[in-house]
Design a protein around this motif. Structure first.
Motif, PDB file in Angstrom:
ATOM      1  N   PHE A 341      75.059 -13.717 -28.400  1.00  0.00           N
ATOM      2  CA  PHE A 341      74.304 -13.305 -27.212  1.00  0.00           C
ATOM      3  C   PHE A 341      74.833 -14.068 -26.002  1.00  0.00           C
ATOM      4  O   PHE A 341      75.486 -15.108 -26.141  1.00  0.00           O
ATOM      5  N   ARG A 342      74.514 -13.546 -24.800  1.00  0.00           N
ATOM      6  CA  ARG A 342      74.888 -14.223 -23.562  1.00  0.00           C
ATOM      7  C   ARG A 342      73.647 -14.446 -22.712  1.00  0.00           C
ATOM      8  O   ARG A 342      72.840 -13.530 -22.505  1.00  0.00           O
ATOM      9  N   LYS A 343      73.477 -15.672 -22.241  1.00  0.00           N
ATOM     10  CA  LYS A 343      72.351 -16.017 -21.371  1.00  0.00           C
ATOM     11  C   LYS A 343      72.876 -16.248 -19.971  1.00  0.00           C
ATOM     12  O   LYS A 343      73.731 -17.092 -19.740  1.00  0.00           O
ATOM     13  N   VAL A 349      68.821 -12.689 -21.428  1.00  0.00           N
ATOM     14  CA  VAL A 349      69.671 -12.720 -22.619  1.00  0.00           C
ATOM     15  C   VAL A 349      70.179 -11.313 -22.921  1.00  0.00           C
ATOM     16  O   VAL A 349      69.401 -10.354 -22.986  1.00  0.00           O
ATOM     17  N   THR A 350      71.493 -11.197 -23.072  1.00  0.00           N
ATOM     18  CA  THR A 350      72.124  -9.917 -23.369  1.00  0.00           C
ATOM     19  C   THR A 350      72.822  -9.985 -24.718  1.00  0.00           C
ATOM     20  O   THR A 350      73.501 -10.973 -25.025  1.00  0.00           O
ATOM     21  N   GLU A 351      72.642  -8.967 -25.520  1.00  0.00           N
ATOM     22  CA  GLU A 351      73.292  -8.916 -26.829  1.00  0.00           C
ATOM     23  C   GLU A 351      74.774  -8.613 -26.662  1.00  0.00           C
ATOM     24  O   GLU A 351      75.157  -7.650 -25.998  1.00  0.00           O
ATOM     25  N   VAL A 352      75.613  -9.433 -27.260  1.00  0.00           N
ATOM     26  CA  VAL A 352      77.064  -9.218 -27.256  1.00  0.00           C
ATOM     27  C   VAL A 352      77.508  -8.622 -28.586  1.00  0.00           C
ATOM     28  O   VAL A 352      78.224  -7.621 -28.631  1.00  0.00           O
ATOM     29  N   THR A 374      80.949 -14.863 -17.086  1.00  0.00           N
ATOM     30  CA  THR A 374      80.606 -16.261 -17.324  1.00  0.00           C
ATOM     31  C   THR A 374      79.148 -16.376 -17.749  1.00  0.00           C
ATOM     32  O   THR A 374      78.366 -15.441 -17.620  1.00  0.00           O
ATOM     33  N   GLY A 375      78.784 -17.525 -18.249  1.00  0.00           N
ATOM     34  CA  GLY A 375      77.412 -17.758 -18.675  1.00  0.00           C
ATOM     35  C   GLY A 375      77.372 -18.612 -19.920  1.00  0.00           C
ATOM     36  O   GLY A 375      78.382 -19.186 -20.342  1.00  0.00           O
ATOM     37  N   THR A 376      76.208 -18.715 -20.525  1.00  0.00           N
ATOM     38  CA  THR A 376      76.031 -19.468 -21.769  1.00  0.00           C
ATOM     39  C   THR A 376      76.011 -18.482 -22.931  1.00  0.00           C
ATOM     40  O   THR A 376      75.168 -17.580 -22.986  1.00  0.00           O
ATOM     41  N   TYR A 377      76.934 -18.653 -23.829  1.00  0.00           N
ATOM     42  CA  TYR A 377      77.030 -17.766 -24.993  1.00  0.00           C
ATOM     43  C   TYR A 377      76.369 -18.445 -26.193  1.00  0.00           C
ATOM     44  O   TYR A 377      76.564 -19.647 -26.430  1.00  0.00           O
ATOM     45  N   ILE A 378      75.589 -17.678 -26.916  1.00  0.00           N
ATOM     46  CA  ILE A 378      74.796 -18.205 -28.026  1.00  0.00           C
ATOM     47  C   ILE A 378      75.282 -17.585 -29.326  1.00  0.00           C
ATOM     48  O   ILE A 378      75.291 -16.354 -29.474  1.00  0.00           O
ATOM     49  N   LEU A 379      75.701 -18.421 -30.263  1.00  0.00           N
ATOM     50  CA  LEU A 379      76.023 -17.971 -31.606  1.00  0.00           C
ATOM     51  C   LEU A 379      74.795 -18.193 -32.477  1.00  0.00           C
ATOM     52  O   LEU A 379      74.308 -19.327 -32.601  1.00  0.00           O
ATOM     53  N   CYS A 380      74.302 -17.108 -33.041  1.00  0.00           N
ATOM     54  CA  CYS A 380      73.040 -17.159 -33.781  1.00  0.00           C
ATOM     55  C   CYS A 380      73.273 -16.973 -35.274  1.00  0.00           C
ATOM     56  O   CYS A 380      73.841 -15.964 -35.700  1.00  0.00           O
ATOM     57  N   PHE A 381      72.868 -17.973 -36.056  1.00  0.00           N
ATOM     58  CA  PHE A 381      72.843 -17.855 -37.518  1.00  0.00           C
ATOM     59  C   PHE A 381      71.395 -17.565 -37.916  1.00  0.00           C
ATOM     60  O   PHE A 381      70.517 -18.408 -37.736  1.00  0.00           O
ATOM     61  N   ASP A 382      71.171 -16.390 -38.436  1.00  0.00           N
ATOM     62  CA  ASP A 382      69.807 -15.915 -38.694  1.00  0.00           C
ATOM     63  C   ASP A 382      69.530 -15.887 -40.195  1.00  0.00           C
ATOM     64  O   ASP A 382      70.181 -15.148 -40.947  1.00  0.00           O
ATOM     65  N   ASN A 383      68.552 -16.688 -40.605  1.00  0.00           N
ATOM     66  CA  ASN A 383      68.148 -16.735 -42.012  1.00  0.00           C
ATOM     67  C   ASN A 383      66.694 -16.303 -42.178  1.00  0.00           C
ATOM     68  O   ASN A 383      66.051 -16.611 -43.175  1.00  0.00           O
ATOM     69  N   SER A 384      66.191 -15.572 -41.191  1.00  0.00           N
ATOM     70  CA  SER A 384      64.772 -15.200 -41.211  1.00  0.00           C
ATOM     71  C   SER A 384      64.425 -14.283 -42.374  1.00  0.00           C
ATOM     72  O   SER A 384      63.270 -14.238 -42.814  1.00  0.00           O
ATOM     73  N   PHE A 385      65.403 -13.557 -42.883  1.00  0.00           N
ATOM     74  CA  PHE A 385      65.141 -12.669 -44.019  1.00  0.00           C
ATOM     75  C   PHE A 385      65.009 -13.438 -45.329  1.00  0.00           C
ATOM     76  O   PHE A 385      64.611 -12.889 -46.355  1.00  0.00           O
ATOM     77  N   SER A 386      65.379 -14.718 -45.294  1.00  0.00           N
ATOM     78  CA  SER A 386      65.329 -15.536 -46.506  1.00  0.00           C
ATOM     79  C   SER A 386      64.902 -16.954 -46.150  1.00  0.00           C
ATOM     80  O   SER A 386      65.484 -17.928 -46.613  1.00  0.00           O
ATOM     81  N   TRP A 387      63.823 -17.059 -45.310  1.00  0.00           N
ATOM     82  CA  TRP A 387      63.440 -18.364 -44.772  1.00  0.00           C
ATOM     83  C   TRP A 387      62.983 -19.344 -45.848  1.00  0.00           C
ATOM     84  O   TRP A 387      63.014 -20.554 -45.654  1.00  0.00           O
ATOM     85  N   ALA A 388      62.564 -18.831 -47.001  1.00  0.00           N
ATOM     86  CA  ALA A 388      62.118 -19.735 -48.073  1.00  0.00           C
ATOM     87  C   ALA A 388      63.291 -20.472 -48.715  1.00  0.00           C
ATOM     88  O   ALA A 388      63.092 -21.473 -49.411  1.00  0.00           O
ATOM     89  N   ARG A 389      64.480 -19.961 -48.520  1.00  0.00           N
ATOM     90  CA  ARG A 389      65.668 -20.600 -49.083  1.00  0.00           C
ATOM     91  C   ARG A 389      66.602 -20.942 -47.926  1.00  0.00           C
ATOM     92  O   ARG A 389      67.213 -20.057 -47.322  1.00  0.00           O
TER      93      ARG A 389
END
Length: 422
Positions: A341-343, A349-352, A374-389
């Motif tokens: 994403f880009r902030k 926040v815009t999805e890249v 230009t801007g702040t780019y966000i690399l997102c690691f998403d584990n919400s589908f398996s938050w228990a692990r």
């Protein structure tokens, strides 16, 4: 009487002077002038004579001195290191005893297809078709090294054949470095590091092998690739590299006969079946099938580690448009979601890249985006589908800034692209 005596005395003096001059002339011997280069050669040969072989003639020993600007101490160390490395890798036995793994025979790009007008081997490297990641997953590092060494030993044999055929010494290689097909995929850090390692290995053991290199089909990201490779590019090497872009045929034909140059590069050479890319001589590479992948990959070294319970967001500032944000990561045991994403300055926040689950526990994931804003780019690691692990992520991220504002660092490239003076 005085006049007569003076005449005799003067005559005796003149005769004495002649004898003196004559004697001086015969007794004086002018020592031959020895050049700095010859002195260095004598010194190097004396210091490494215990390691020299019969085939190590003066021309061969000179290459080590040239590679170290005639610094005898450095040349000696380089020579000794190389002889030890050759012994370790059993280089003298490679031609007779070593066969590269099938995956390297099929997918390690490049090959020799003839000779230049001076009789030196002509090598074509298809860098844009090289799947270095696939090769690293499918072959051991030692096999990559041995295969490159084998090619160099075969080149040395070709020098001997050409020297006998032409009746004069033949040395050096003309390289056509074809970058057609190169994109951001090529910016995978472990792959670049491996490629540079192989280049350095050859430079350290085959000094002065490259006579000249023509870079053809240079892409827009070539300056970025050069910046990554710059630590290995010496001033002497720069003089041998000619960047031709896409209008290269006429320049190549100044150095290579059309009969020795493949059709796809502007010559007349084809395979017996008429194929203009000469695949029987030049390995075409391509993506390595995963069926060749080894059980344990070795490319996830020196990565940062983090545990992801629900979500991990990594922020990177991009302050120049058209920079490249690239990443690589792997996870232990399980997959994970990944997106970019880009902030902006107003925190919008815009999805890249949308978040998608990737099997980074099976094959390391890598990629890049061209940051046109230009801007702040966000690399997102998403584990919400398996938050228990929770998931353990190993990653590396970097921003490659657009070099437009620093053109002076690569001005020699731009000058050659706009007009090569040969």
């Amino acid at each position: 009487m005085l006049s007569k005596w003076s005449t005799k005395r003067n005559k005796s003096k003149q005769d004495g002077d002649k004898m003196s001059r004559k004697k001086y002339t015969f007794s004086h011997e002018v020592e031959p002038v020895v050049s700095k280069e010859d002195m260095a050669l004598r010194q190097l040969k004396a210091q490494v004579k215990n390691l020299m072989k019969p085939e190590h003639d003066d021309h061969y020993m000179q290459t080590w001195l040239k590679a170290r600007s005639y610094d005898v101490t450095k040349a000696e160390q380089m020579f000794r290191n190389s002889m030890a490395y050759r012994e370790k890798m059993k280089v003298d036995e490679l031609i007779d005893k070593y066969t590269p793994p099938e995956v390297l025979q099929k997918y390690l790009t490049g090959g020799d297809c003839g000779h230049d007008k001076e009789g030196s081997p002509l090598r074509v490297e298809l860098f844009g078709h090289l799947d270095i990641k696939g090769l690293m997953f499918s072959a051991k590092k030692v096999d990559l090294e041995k295969t490159k060494l084998l090619r160099c030993e075969q080149t040395a044999k070709d020098w001997d054949r050409q020297s006998k055929k032409l009746g004069r010494r033949v040395h050096g290689v003309t390289v056509i470095f074809d970058m057609e097909g190169v994109g951001t995929r090529t910016l995978w850090r472990p792959g670049i590091e491996m490629y540079l390692h192989l280049v350095k290995m050859l430079e350290d053991n085959y000094p002065e092998m490259m006579k000249r290199m023509f870079v053809v089909n240079a892409p827009a990201i070539f300056p970025i690739l050069y910046k990554l490779c710059r630590p290995l590019v010496s001033e002497d090497m720069k003089k041998k590299i000619h960047v031709l872009g896409t209008n290269f045929q006429n320049v190549l034909l100044q150095y290579i006969d059309a009969s020795e140059l493949p059709v796809f590069l502007g010559g007349k050479l084809t395979d017996p079946d008429g194929n203009p890319r000469c695949p029987s001589l030049i390995c075409q590479g391509g993506l390595v099938p995963e069926s060749y992948y080894l059980q344990n990959d070795t490319v996830a070294n020196n990565l940062k580690a983090a545990n992801v319970s629900k979500k991990l967001e990594l922020e990177y500032t991009v302050d120049r448009p058209d920079s490249i944000l690239r990443w690589e990561f792997k996870t232990e045991g399980y997959d994970i979601g990944f997106g970019v994403f880009r902030k902006d300055k107003d925190d919008a926040v815009t999805e890249v890249l949308p978040v998608e689950r990737v099997n980074s526990h099976m094959v390391p994931e890598d990629g890049s985006v061209n940051c046109d804003q230009t801007g702040t780019y966000i690399l997102c690691f998403d584990n919400s589908f398996s938050w228990a692990r929770s998931k353990k992520v190993f990653y590396h991220v970097e921003v490659l800034a657009n070099e437009t504002a620093h053109a002076e660092e690569i001005g020699w490239i731009e000058n050659q692209i706009t007009g090569l003076a040969l």
